[in-house]
Write a protein that holds these residues in place. Structure first.
Motif, PDB file in Angstrom:
ATOM      1  N   ALA A 248      33.933   3.031 -14.605  1.00 41.49           N
ATOM      2  CA  ALA A 248      34.733   4.448 -14.956  1.00 41.49           C
ATOM      3  C   ALA A 248      36.209   3.816 -13.594  1.00 41.49           C
ATOM      4  N   SER A 249      37.111   4.130 -14.064  1.00 43.84           N
ATOM      5  CA  SER A 249      38.351   3.883 -13.214  1.00 43.84           C
ATOM      6  C   SER A 249      38.874   4.425 -12.971  1.00 43.84           C
ATOM      7  N   ALA A 250      39.278   4.195 -11.232  1.00 44.44           N
ATOM      8  CA  ALA A 250      40.080   5.555 -10.770  1.00 44.44           C
ATOM      9  C   ALA A 250      41.951   5.583 -11.023  1.00 44.44           C
ATOM     10  N   ASN A 251      42.435   4.585 -11.157  1.00 42.48           N
ATOM     11  CA  ASN A 251      44.237   4.990 -11.614  1.00 42.48           C
ATOM     12  C   ASN A 251      44.528   4.216 -12.790  1.00 42.48           C
ATOM     13  N   PHE A 252      43.605   3.618 -13.775  1.00 41.65           N
ATOM     14  CA  PHE A 252      43.715   2.715 -14.738  1.00 41.65           C
ATOM     15  C   PHE A 252      42.079   2.674 -15.739  1.00 41.65           C
ATOM     16  N   ASN A 253      42.577   1.799 -17.619  1.00 40.09           N
ATOM     17  CA  ASN A 253      41.300   1.710 -18.827  1.00 40.09           C
ATOM     18  C   ASN A 253      40.792   1.719 -17.602  1.00 40.09           C
ATOM     19  N   ALA A 254      39.498   2.087 -17.864  1.00 39.62           N
ATOM     20  CA  ALA A 254      37.904   1.140 -17.849  1.00 39.62           C
ATOM     21  C   ALA A 254      37.901   0.443 -18.888  1.00 39.62           C
ATOM     22  N   ILE A 255      38.327   0.790 -19.788  1.00 45.77           N
ATOM     23  CA  ILE A 255      38.164  -0.420 -21.102  1.00 45.77           C
ATOM     24  C   ILE A 255      40.017  -0.512 -21.644  1.00 45.77           C
ATOM     25  N   TYR A 256      39.924  -2.125 -21.295  1.00 49.99           N
ATOM     26  CA  TYR A 256      40.800  -2.010 -21.746  1.00 49.99           C
ATOM     27  C   TYR A 256      40.799  -3.496 -22.894  1.00 49.99           C
ATOM     28  N   CYS A 257      41.807  -3.945 -24.102  1.00 50.02           N
ATOM     29  CA  CYS A 257      41.570  -4.629 -25.032  1.00 50.02           C
ATOM     30  C   CYS A 257      42.873  -4.377 -26.683  1.00 50.02           C
ATOM     31  N   GLU A 258      43.067  -5.680 -26.294  1.00 48.63           N
ATOM     32  CA  GLU A 258      44.167  -5.934 -26.787  1.00 48.63           C
ATOM     33  C   GLU A 258      43.814  -6.846 -28.816  1.00 48.63           C
ATOM     34  N   GLY A 259      42.368  -6.399 -28.929  1.00 46.35           N
ATOM     35  CA  GLY A 259      42.222  -6.780 -30.257  1.00 46.35           C
ATOM     36  C   GLY A 259      41.869  -6.137 -31.043  1.00 46.35           C
ATOM     37  N   LYS A 260      40.211  -6.057 -31.579  1.00 45.90           N
ATOM     38  CA  LYS A 260      39.302  -5.394 -32.402  1.00 45.90           C
ATOM     39  C   LYS A 260      38.407  -4.971 -31.798  1.00 45.90           C
ATOM     40  N   VAL A 261      37.768  -3.844 -31.320  1.00 49.71           N
ATOM     41  CA  VAL A 261      37.349  -2.876 -30.743  1.00 49.71           C
ATOM     42  C   VAL A 261      35.854  -2.546 -31.660  1.00 49.71           C
ATOM     43  N   ARG A 262      35.290  -3.071 -31.805  1.00 46.46           N
ATOM     44  CA  ARG A 262      33.426  -2.797 -32.584  1.00 46.46           C
ATOM     45  C   ARG A 262      32.694  -1.842 -31.732  1.00 46.46           C
ATOM     46  N   VAL A 263      32.181  -0.883 -31.925  1.00 50.08           N
ATOM     47  CA  VAL A 263      31.415  -0.368 -30.891  1.00 50.08           C
ATOM     48  C   VAL A 263      29.701  -0.083 -32.280  1.00 50.08           C
ATOM     49  N   GLU A 264      28.854  -0.558 -32.300  1.00 51.41           N
ATOM     50  CA  GLU A 264      27.218   0.222 -33.177  1.00 51.41           C
ATOM     51  C   GLU A 264      26.412   0.349 -32.452  1.00 51.41           C
ATOM     52  N   GLY A 265      25.689   0.957 -33.036  1.00 50.17           N
ATOM     53  CA  GLY A 265      24.086   1.028 -32.663  1.00 50.17           C
ATOM     54  C   GLY A 265      24.595   1.914 -30.823  1.00 50.17           C
TER      55      GLY A 265
END
Length: 265
Positions: A248-265
């Motif tokens: 959790a982030s109060a003033n920005f992204n909890a997760i910040y990514c400039e590449g590819k994001v892969r979520v499984e499971g």
């Protein structure tokens, strides 16, 4: 907001200060490894008393058994900045490093931390590092607690090498640093591990290398300071495979990514 900043003010990119006050040694001398303020390579039996416990160094393996490390050499509780070969630290029982001004553990080449014991590193300096690897990879598979009393400053784990690091089968608790895990150049694989980060501005501050989670749990909460607050910052690819991510982030992204994001499971 390139990821190499490492949350570092005053020490430059990636929070990496490459020069260390490590002195000079003869060409053929055994590289020193300072533990509790003593060069253990020159100590009788390659053993050093550490409070009520011991440190023993054999075949590039440093075994800590209920060690209480309060002495320092060049501001580090364990100082292997001049080592030429990888260092493995094996934990037996409850171990601690305190009173380290700059680094709890400083290692030049690759560092492995293993064993069934625990290690608590207590810092109290705004630019402190709990674990600092200058060149090689880190391979962590143990129970670690890293705390900085100078809330919101320093780096719990600072990896300045370019080789892939791994956190495998580990339990890591971090609090009070600016950045929990800083790796501006290298990939990181986190497998079957539980990582909990509190009172930090940045959880994982990645740069050029991909970051992957497989199984386990990653939790980031209670950010402090006025800076950007991020659970995970990644400028390459991010993979999350059957891993619980709580950020959790109060003033920005909890997760910040400039590449590819892969979520499984």
């Amino acid at each position: 907001m390139r990821g190499r900043a490492g949350g570092g003010s005053g020490f430059g990119a990636g929070g990496g200060v490459r020069s260390e006050n490590v002195g000079l040694q003869a060409k053929d001398a055994t590289p020193p490894l300072y533990v509790n303020g003593v060069d253990i390579t020159q100590a009788p039996g390659n053993a050093v008393a550490c409070g009520g416990g011991t440190a023993v160094y054999q075949n590039d393996v440093l075994t800590l058994t209920d060690a209480e490390i309060t002495g320092v050499w060049s501001s580090a509780g364990i100082n292997g900045a001049q080592l030429k070969q990888p260092l493995e630290i094996v934990l037996v029982g409850a171990n601690s490093i305190s009173n380290a001004v700059d680094d709890g553990i400083l290692c030049g080449p690759s560092l492995t931390i293993s064993g069934n014991g625990t290690l608590t590193i207590e810092n109290n300096h705004e630019y402190a590092r709990g674990i600092h690897v200058l060149q090689g990879a880190a391979n962590i598979g143990a129970n670690l607690i890293l705390r900085n009393a100078a809330n919101g400053k320093g780096w719990a784990i600072d990896l300045q090498g370019k080789a892939k690091s791994t956190i495998d089968g580990a339990k890591i608790s971090v609090s009070g640093y600016q950045t929990a895990i800083n790796l501006p150049f290298a990939p990181l694989d986190i497998v079957d591990s539980a990582i909990e980060i509190q009172k930090c501005t940045l959880g994982i501050n990645g740069g050029d290398g991909a970051i992957s989670f497989k199984n386990g749990r990653f939790a980031f909460s209670q950010a402090v300071g006025d800076d950007v607050r991020l659970g995970i910052s990644c400028y390459s690819d991010l993979t999350i495979d059957n891993c619980t991510i709580e950020a959790a982030s109060a003033n920005f992204n909890a997760i910040y990514c400039e590449g590819k994001v892969r979520v499984e499971g």
